[in-house]
Design a protein around this motif. Structure first.
Motif, PDB file in Angstrom:
ATOM      1  N   MET A 103      -0.210 -26.490  38.167  1.00 60.48           N
ATOM      2  CA  MET A 103      -0.407 -27.795  37.532  1.00 60.48           C
ATOM      3  C   MET A 103       0.483 -28.058  36.264  1.00 60.48           C
ATOM      4  SD  MET A 103      -4.154 -29.733  36.497  1.00 60.48           S
ATOM      5  CE  MET A 103      -4.716 -29.654  38.021  1.00 60.48           C
ATOM      6  N   SER A 104       1.055 -29.119  36.031  1.00 63.66           N
ATOM      7  CA  SER A 104       1.688 -29.459  34.804  1.00 63.66           C
ATOM      8  C   SER A 104       0.935 -30.295  33.797  1.00 63.66           C
ATOM      9  CB  SER A 104       3.108 -29.778  35.109  1.00 63.66           C
ATOM     10  OG  SER A 104       3.344 -30.852  35.475  1.00 63.66           O
ATOM     11  N   PHE A 105       1.231 -30.315  32.586  1.00 59.62           N
ATOM     12  CA  PHE A 105       0.487 -30.911  31.531  1.00 59.62           C
ATOM     13  C   PHE A 105       1.680 -31.570  30.477  1.00 59.62           C
ATOM     14  CE2 PHE A 105      -2.198 -27.480  32.974  1.00 59.62           C
ATOM     15  CZ  PHE A 105      -3.191 -28.056  33.390  1.00 59.62           C
ATOM     16  N   ASP A 106       1.159 -32.766  29.958  1.00 65.13           N
ATOM     17  CA  ASP A 106       2.043 -33.375  28.946  1.00 65.13           C
ATOM     18  C   ASP A 106       1.220 -33.401  27.597  1.00 65.13           C
ATOM     19  OD1 ASP A 106       3.955 -34.904  27.529  1.00 65.13           O
ATOM     20  OD2 ASP A 106       3.870 -36.420  29.100  1.00 65.13           O
ATOM     21  N   PHE A 107       1.574 -32.884  26.678  1.00 67.77           N
ATOM     22  CA  PHE A 107       1.051 -33.008  25.596  1.00 67.77           C
ATOM     23  C   PHE A 107       2.046 -33.624  24.290  1.00 67.77           C
ATOM     24  CE2 PHE A 107      -1.842 -29.878  27.535  1.00 67.77           C
ATOM     25  CZ  PHE A 107      -2.995 -30.112  26.833  1.00 67.77           C
ATOM     26  N   SER A 108       2.786 -34.589  24.892  1.00 66.00           N
ATOM     27  CA  SER A 108       3.800 -35.161  24.169  1.00 66.00           C
ATOM     28  C   SER A 108       3.122 -36.061  23.203  1.00 66.00           C
ATOM     29  CB  SER A 108       5.009 -35.794  24.967  1.00 66.00           C
ATOM     30  OG  SER A 108       5.419 -35.278  25.780  1.00 66.00           O
ATOM     31  N   GLY A 109       3.585 -35.788  21.666  1.00 69.12           N
ATOM     32  CA  GLY A 109       2.889 -36.656  20.633  1.00 69.12           C
ATOM     33  C   GLY A 109       1.582 -36.210  20.274  1.00 69.12           C
ATOM     34  N   LYS A 110       1.291 -34.885  20.704  1.00 69.94           N
ATOM     35  CA  LYS A 110      -0.372 -34.638  20.248  1.00 69.94           C
ATOM     36  C   LYS A 110       0.016 -33.614  19.214  1.00 69.94           C
ATOM     37  CE  LYS A 110      -2.033 -36.486  23.626  1.00 69.94           C
ATOM     38  NZ  LYS A 110      -3.152 -37.676  23.645  1.00 69.94           N
ATOM     39  N   ALA A 142       3.837 -30.314  22.993  1.00 66.33           N
ATOM     40  CA  ALA A 142       3.137 -30.656  21.732  1.00 66.33           C
ATOM     41  C   ALA A 142       4.005 -30.897  20.726  1.00 66.33           C
ATOM     42  CB  ALA A 142       2.135 -29.573  21.413  1.00 66.33           C
ATOM     43  N   ASP A 143       3.526 -32.363  19.852  1.00 69.04           N
ATOM     44  CA  ASP A 143       4.470 -32.617  19.016  1.00 69.04           C
ATOM     45  C   ASP A 143       4.412 -31.634  17.560  1.00 69.04           C
ATOM     46  OD1 ASP A 143       6.200 -34.647  17.582  1.00 69.04           O
ATOM     47  OD2 ASP A 143       4.578 -34.821  16.064  1.00 69.04           O
ATOM     48  N   HIS A 144       2.997 -31.100  17.180  1.00 69.11           N
ATOM     49  CA  HIS A 144       2.750 -30.519  16.065  1.00 69.11           C
ATOM     50  C   HIS A 144       1.747 -29.492  16.343  1.00 69.11           C
ATOM     51  CE1 HIS A 144       2.925 -30.515  11.421  1.00 69.11           C
ATOM     52  NE2 HIS A 144       2.104 -29.590  11.864  1.00 69.11           N
ATOM     53  N   LEU A 145       1.916 -28.106  15.964  1.00 68.26           N
ATOM     54  CA  LEU A 145       0.770 -27.309  16.123  1.00 68.26           C
ATOM     55  C   LEU A 145       0.295 -26.606  14.787  1.00 68.26           C
ATOM     56  CD1 LEU A 145       1.925 -24.961  19.301  1.00 68.26           C
ATOM     57  CD2 LEU A 145       0.259 -26.824  19.219  1.00 68.26           C
ATOM     58  N   ALA A 146      -1.006 -26.823  14.392  1.00 65.43           N
ATOM     59  CA  ALA A 146      -1.647 -26.293  13.261  1.00 65.43           C
ATOM     60  C   ALA A 146      -2.111 -25.014  13.802  1.00 65.43           C
ATOM     61  CB  ALA A 146      -2.459 -27.075  12.531  1.00 65.43           C
ATOM     62  N   LYS A 175      -4.592 -35.621  11.194  1.00 62.08           N
ATOM     63  CA  LYS A 175      -5.351 -35.938  12.533  1.00 62.08           C
ATOM     64  C   LYS A 175      -5.171 -35.093  13.546  1.00 62.08           C
ATOM     65  CE  LYS A 175      -8.158 -38.613  12.081  1.00 62.08           C
ATOM     66  NZ  LYS A 175      -9.602 -38.543  11.547  1.00 62.08           N
ATOM     67  N   LEU A 176      -6.253 -34.623  14.351  1.00 62.56           N
ATOM     68  CA  LEU A 176      -5.813 -33.586  15.542  1.00 62.56           C
ATOM     69  C   LEU A 176      -6.390 -34.402  16.698  1.00 62.56           C
ATOM     70  CD1 LEU A 176      -7.811 -30.563  14.071  1.00 62.56           C
ATOM     71  CD2 LEU A 176      -5.447 -31.219  14.396  1.00 62.56           C
ATOM     72  N   ASP A 177      -5.432 -34.178  17.810  1.00 62.87           N
ATOM     73  CA  ASP A 177      -5.713 -34.668  19.304  1.00 62.87           C
ATOM     74  C   ASP A 177      -6.606 -33.542  20.026  1.00 62.87           C
ATOM     75  OD1 ASP A 177      -4.298 -37.322  18.869  1.00 62.87           O
ATOM     76  OD2 ASP A 177      -2.495 -35.909  18.373  1.00 62.87           O
ATOM     77  N   GLY A 178      -6.263 -32.287  19.453  1.00 69.39           N
ATOM     78  CA  GLY A 178      -6.736 -31.201  20.407  1.00 69.39           C
ATOM     79  C   GLY A 178      -7.222 -30.038  19.450  1.00 69.39           C
ATOM     80  N   ALA A 179      -7.883 -28.966  19.903  1.00 65.28           N
ATOM     81  CA  ALA A 179      -8.062 -27.916  19.148  1.00 65.28           C
ATOM     82  C   ALA A 179      -8.679 -26.651  20.162  1.00 65.28           C
ATOM     83  CB  ALA A 179      -9.192 -28.066  18.059  1.00 65.28           C
ATOM     84  N   LEU A 180      -7.960 -25.665  19.989  1.00 62.79           N
ATOM     85  CA  LEU A 180      -8.319 -24.282  20.639  1.00 62.79           C
ATOM     86  C   LEU A 180      -9.032 -23.524  19.397  1.00 62.79           C
ATOM     87  CD1 LEU A 180      -8.932 -22.329  22.757  1.00 62.79           C
ATOM     88  CD2 LEU A 180      -6.484 -21.538  22.315  1.00 62.79           C
ATOM     89  N   LEU A 181     -10.200 -23.148  19.584  1.00 61.80           N
ATOM     90  CA  LEU A 181     -10.966 -22.391  18.542  1.00 61.80           C
ATOM     91  C   LEU A 181     -11.266 -21.135  18.985  1.00 61.80           C
ATOM     92  CD1 LEU A 181     -13.324 -25.375  16.924  1.00 61.80           C
ATOM     93  CD2 LEU A 181     -10.512 -24.797  16.388  1.00 61.80           C
ATOM     94  N   ASN A 182     -10.340 -20.020  18.715  1.00 62.14           N
ATOM     95  CA  ASN A 182     -10.161 -19.062  19.577  1.00 62.14           C
ATOM     96  C   ASN A 182     -10.427 -17.408  18.609  1.00 62.14           C
ATOM     97  OD1 ASN A 182      -8.944 -17.297  21.820  1.00 62.14           O
ATOM     98  ND2 ASN A 182      -7.428 -16.840  20.147  1.00 62.14           N
ATOM     99  N   PHE A 226      -5.748 -27.159  30.735  1.00 63.02           N
ATOM    100  CA  PHE A 226      -6.460 -28.030  31.626  1.00 63.02           C
ATOM    101  C   PHE A 226      -7.551 -28.635  31.097  1.00 63.02           C
ATOM    102  CE2 PHE A 226     -10.415 -27.970  34.464  1.00 63.02           C
ATOM    103  CZ  PHE A 226     -10.076 -29.482  35.150  1.00 63.02           C
ATOM    104  N   LEU A 227      -8.390 -27.972  30.318  1.00 61.32           N
ATOM    105  CA  LEU A 227      -9.657 -28.310  29.569  1.00 61.32           C
ATOM    106  C   LEU A 227      -9.229 -29.381  28.325  1.00 61.32           C
ATOM    107  CD1 LEU A 227     -11.840 -25.292  29.275  1.00 61.32           C
ATOM    108  CD2 LEU A 227     -12.181 -27.296  30.757  1.00 61.32           C
ATOM    109  N   LEU A 228      -8.031 -29.140  27.568  1.00 63.33           N
ATOM    110  CA  LEU A 228      -7.683 -29.901  26.668  1.00 63.33           C
ATOM    111  C   LEU A 228      -6.851 -31.257  27.318  1.00 63.33           C
ATOM    112  CD1 LEU A 228      -5.789 -27.157  23.910  1.00 63.33           C
ATOM    113  CD2 LEU A 228      -8.190 -28.573  23.695  1.00 63.33           C
ATOM    114  N   SER A 229      -6.547 -31.123  28.380  1.00 63.96           N
ATOM    115  CA  SER A 229      -5.752 -32.194  28.884  1.00 63.96           C
ATOM    116  C   SER A 229      -6.473 -33.367  29.391  1.00 63.96           C
ATOM    117  CB  SER A 229      -4.797 -31.842  30.022  1.00 63.96           C
ATOM    118  OG  SER A 229      -5.301 -31.589  31.155  1.00 63.96           O
ATOM    119  N   ASP A 230      -5.950 -34.680  30.017  1.00 63.35           N
ATOM    120  CA  ASP A 230      -6.605 -35.631  30.608  1.00 63.35           C
ATOM    121  C   ASP A 230      -6.937 -35.305  31.871  1.00 63.35           C
ATOM    122  OD1 ASP A 230      -6.194 -37.110  28.343  1.00 63.35           O
ATOM    123  OD2 ASP A 230      -4.531 -38.180  29.010  1.00 63.35           O
ATOM    124  N   ALA A 231      -6.465 -34.224  32.421  1.00 69.23           N
ATOM    125  CA  ALA A 231      -6.785 -33.666  33.788  1.00 69.23           C
ATOM    126  C   ALA A 231      -8.140 -33.261  34.074  1.00 69.23           C
ATOM    127  CB  ALA A 231      -5.895 -32.638  34.400  1.00 69.23           C
TER     128      ALA A 231
END
Length: 253
Positions: A1-8, A32-36, A76-83, A231-236
């Motif tokens: 499965m492929s994922f698209d995080f463009s602009g995120k 992904a456009d920007h990673l913090a 602003k954030l579109d997603g976060a992995l708190l790891n 997968f969990l972060l995506s719209d899938a």
């Protein structure tokens, strides 16, 4: 499965190694456009060399001042992995030093709360978040109570955040890996002893550990876990929220 995080724009804590680094690389590859990126090891963060915009925040996730700086920086954030997390020392409850308990809970729970609080404050409507828990939060084993308690709390924290974020369609899930081949093992004396037993063969030591209670007989790679996180972060993953994806080779059965 492929994922698209463009602009995120996505936040990743514990990003310098292991699952965090694998997820940062996978997110960048997925557009992904920007990673913090957050980690106590700033040099390792800088060495990731990712093909997207990156903001590096170096510090201890259990330090409120770190999160004050991150919030002040904005974005602003579109997603976060708190790891971010640590394993701590293996010790029975009756013999555990309180300092070890506090060290593990400080990073794994206090740090998780602080990072989740900031992520919720900065989240766009419709954002998605994943908290790294562990099968240790579902299945008890002697000597792992500090780590297991922190990860059980992470699972419940994800549920609470999911309910609070639902009105804004913010989804919050947890992932509970079993054994994963990361550098966290190399910091444990018991694993060092096992590697020595296998005459320096790290893969052999991991295989023996997997044989103790994992029906599938192997540990996962950080890259495999990264695919599940994406997968969990995506719209899938649709409307999945407040759930825990257990990926443990059958260990918890």
């Amino acid at each position: 499965m492929s994922f698209d995080f463009s602009g995120k724009r996505v936040l990743v804590t514990g990003a310098a190694s292991g699952i965090g680094a694998a997820c940062a690389k996978a997110l960048a590859k997925a557009g992904a456009d920007h990673l913090a990126l957050v980690d106590i090891d700033g040099d390792a963060l800088g060495a990731l060399d990712l093909p997207c915009a990156v903001t590096i925040h170096t510090g201890d996730v259990a330090d409120p001042a770190l999160w004050e700086r991150i919030e002040a920086d904005g974005g602003k954030l579109d997603g976060a992995l708190l790891n971010a997390g640590i394993a701590g020392e293996t010790a029975l409850i009756a013999k555990m030093d309180f300092s070890n308990w506090r060290r593990v809970l400080g990073v794994n729970l206090d740090g998780l709360f602080l990072s989740l609080r900031t992520a919720m404050r900065l989240a766009n409507d419709g954002a998605s978040m994943v908290l790294t828990a562990s099968v240790a939060g579902l299945k008890a084993e002697p000597g792992t109570s500090a780590y297991g308690a922190s990860k059980a709390a992470a699972i419940h924290l994800a549920k609470g955040a999911a309910k609070e974020g639902a009105a804004r369609r913010i989804r919050v899930n947890a992932i509970a890996p079993g054994g994963v081949d990361t550098s966290i093992w190399d910091k444990l004396p018991m694993f060092a002893d096992l590697v020595e037993k296998h005459q320096g063969d790290r893969a052999g030591a991991l295989e023996e550990m997997a044989g103790y209670g994992t029906p599938m007989g192997r540990f996962e790679s950080a890259e495999e876990i990264a695919g599940q996180v994406l997968f969990l972060l995506s719209d899938a993953s649709g409307t999945m929220t407040g759930t825990t994806l257990v990926s443990d080779g059958g260990y918890s059965l």
